[in-house]
Design an enzyme around this catalytic site. Structure first.
Site, short mmCIF file in Angstrom:
data_model
loop_
_atom_site.label_atom_id
_atom_site.label_comp_id
_atom_site.label_asym_id
_atom_site.label_seq_id
_atom_site.Cartn_x
_atom_site.Cartn_y
_atom_site.Cartn_z
N LEU A 245 24.74 47.10 39.57
CA LEU A 245 23.58 47.62 39.46
C LEU A 245 23.69 48.83 38.21
O LEU A 245 24.63 49.06 37.80
CB LEU A 245 22.90 48.56 40.63
CG LEU A 245 22.97 47.64 41.86
CD1 LEU A 245 22.84 48.33 43.17
CD2 LEU A 245 21.75 46.73 41.96
N SER A 246 22.32 49.13 37.83
CA SER A 246 22.28 50.02 36.57
C SER A 246 23.19 51.10 36.71
O SER A 246 23.48 51.57 35.66
CB SER A 246 20.84 50.06 36.03
OG SER A 246 20.17 50.87 36.99
N GLU A 247 23.06 51.76 38.13
CA GLU A 247 23.87 52.98 38.40
C GLU A 247 24.40 53.01 39.82
O GLU A 247 23.79 52.29 40.68
CB GLU A 247 22.79 54.41 38.26
CG GLU A 247 22.28 54.58 36.98
CD GLU A 247 23.26 55.03 35.89
OE1 GLU A 247 24.55 55.35 36.19
OE2 GLU A 247 22.97 55.19 34.68
N THR A 248 25.62 53.24 39.74
CA THR A 248 26.24 53.53 41.07
C THR A 248 26.67 55.30 41.22
O THR A 248 27.44 55.60 40.21
CB THR A 248 27.51 52.83 41.39
OG1 THR A 248 27.26 51.19 41.40
CG2 THR A 248 28.12 53.00 42.81
N CYS B 63 21.53 60.78 35.35
CA CYS B 63 20.90 59.69 35.76
C CYS B 63 19.96 60.27 36.67
O CYS B 63 20.31 60.74 37.89
CB CYS B 63 21.78 58.52 36.58
SG CYS B 63 20.80 57.43 37.22
#
Length: 287
Positions: free
Chosen positions: A44-47, A79
Site C-alpha cells: 500500500l502507499s503507506e504502512t 504521512c
C-alpha cells in the site's frame, strides 16, 4: 512473531474510498529491514508501525507511542493518512481511553484527538515558496502536459513541487490527468523533488463547498499516485490560505478513490488536519 495488522481507509467515511493504509501494532521495535519488508509485502502507499514507548503501557491505556511510516520502497518523514489510520485503530478498535494521543515521529511529536465523529491531527505547516517554472519545466510537462499553469511553488522541507492550474481549468481537467510515472521519474534527477502536487481553485459557494482540489504523484517514493495525502496538505494549506485569505478550509483530493480533508491554520504556525476513517480489515501478520 505475531503482529496485529489492520487496513484502514482514511479521509473517508465509506469503505473502499479515501486512502488505504496498513497499521501494525508492535510491543517492541523491529529491525529497520523488517519494517521495509513488511511494507513491501502490504504494497500500500503507506504502512504505519505503532510501537509502545514504555513496556508497561498497552494500546488501551497508553497515551504516547512511537510511529513510523514506510512506503513499499522507503521510509518517509511524514504521512497524514497513515497517522489518521493509526489513530483510528487506537481510538475505534482498541478503544483507547485517552481523548488525545501523542505520536513520536521523524517529524517530531504529533498530537491527534477525537472531535465528535472525526479525528484531528496537529501537523507542521509547510509553506511553499515561488519557483521559477523554467527550472522545473520537464516536471511540469510530464505532469500536466499542455494545460495552462497559473503558479508554481516549491517546499524544500517536504521536497514537494506544487503546480497550480489556471482558474480557467475546471475540476474535470484535473481529474482526467494521467501522467506517466516513468516520464515523471526521468523528468528530474536532481533529487530536489520527491512528489508533485497539482491543485486547482475550488468552488466554496457550491455545496459541499470545497475551497480547492488537488492530486498527488510520487513515483520517487514508489507511489505513482497517492489517493489522499495529508502531508501534501501541510503544503497546500499554507499556499491556499494566503491566496484565499482564509484560515479554515475544506479540501478534496480528486483521485479515483477521492477523499475530504478539513484544514485549520493555527496561531502557533501549525495546521489541524481533520478527517474520517473506516477500518475494513483486521488480522495477524505471522513472521
Amino acid at each position: 512473531m505475531e503482529i496485529p495488522v489492520f487496513i484502514v481507509d482514511a479521509f473517508t467515511n465509506q469503505a473502499f474510498k479515501g486512502n488505504p493504509a496498513a497499521v501494525c501494532l508492535l510491543p517492541n521495535a523491529l529491525r529497520d529491514e523488517l519494517y521495509q519488508k513488511i511494507a513491501a509485502e502490504m504494497n500500500l502507499s503507506e504502512t504505519a508501525f505503532i510501537v509502545k514507548v514504555k513496556s508497561a503501557d498497552d494500546f488501551i491505556s497508553g497515551s504516547r507511542f512511537g510511529l513510523r511510516w514506510f512506503t513499499p520502497t522507503n521510509e518517509v518523514p511524514l504521512c497524514g493518512h497513515a497517522t489518521l489510520a493509526s489513530a483510528a485503530v487506537l481510538f475505534y478498535q482498541k478503544k483507547n481511553q485517552n481523548s488525545v494521543l501523542v505520536f513520536e515521529t521523524l517529524s517530531g511529536e504529533l498530537c491527534v484527538r477525537l472531535c465528535e465523529d472525526s479525528i484531528i491531527m496537529d501537523f507542521p505547516l509547510h509553506k511553499p515558496v515561488p519557483q521559477d517554472p523554467a527550472g522545473v519545466q520537464g516536471i511540469i510537462k510530464a505532469t500536466v502536459g499542455d494545460l495552462s499553469v497559473q503558479d508554481v511553488h516549491y517546499c524544500s522541507v517536504t521536497k514537494k513541487l506544487l503546480i497550480r492550474l489556471s482558474d480557467s481549468c475546471d475540476r474535470s481537467l484535473l481529474t482526467s490527468l494521467q501522467p506517466d510515472s516513468l516520464n515523471l521519474l526521468h523528468s528530474d534527477s536532481s533529487g530536489r523533488v520527491k512528489g508533485v502536487i497539482v491543485t486547482a481553485k475550488g468552488a466554496p459557494t457550491v455545496q459541499p463547498g470545497y475551497d480547492f482540489f488537488s492530486r498527488y504523484f510520487a513515483p520517487w517514493n514508489g507511489i505513482p499516485e497517492d489517493p489522499v495525502t495529508g502531508s501534501a496538505h501541510t503544503v497546500l494549506a499554507g499556499y491556499w490560505s494566503e491566496k484565499l485569505d482564509k484560515k479554515r478550509m475544506l479540501a478534496f483530493q480528486c483521485s479515483g478513490r477521492g477523499g475530504e480533508l478539513g484544514l485549520e491554520l493555527r496561531d502557533d504556525g501549525r495546521v489541524d488536519i481533520s478527517g474520517h476513517a473506516v477500518i475494513i480489515l483486521q488480522g495477524t501478520l505471522t513472521l
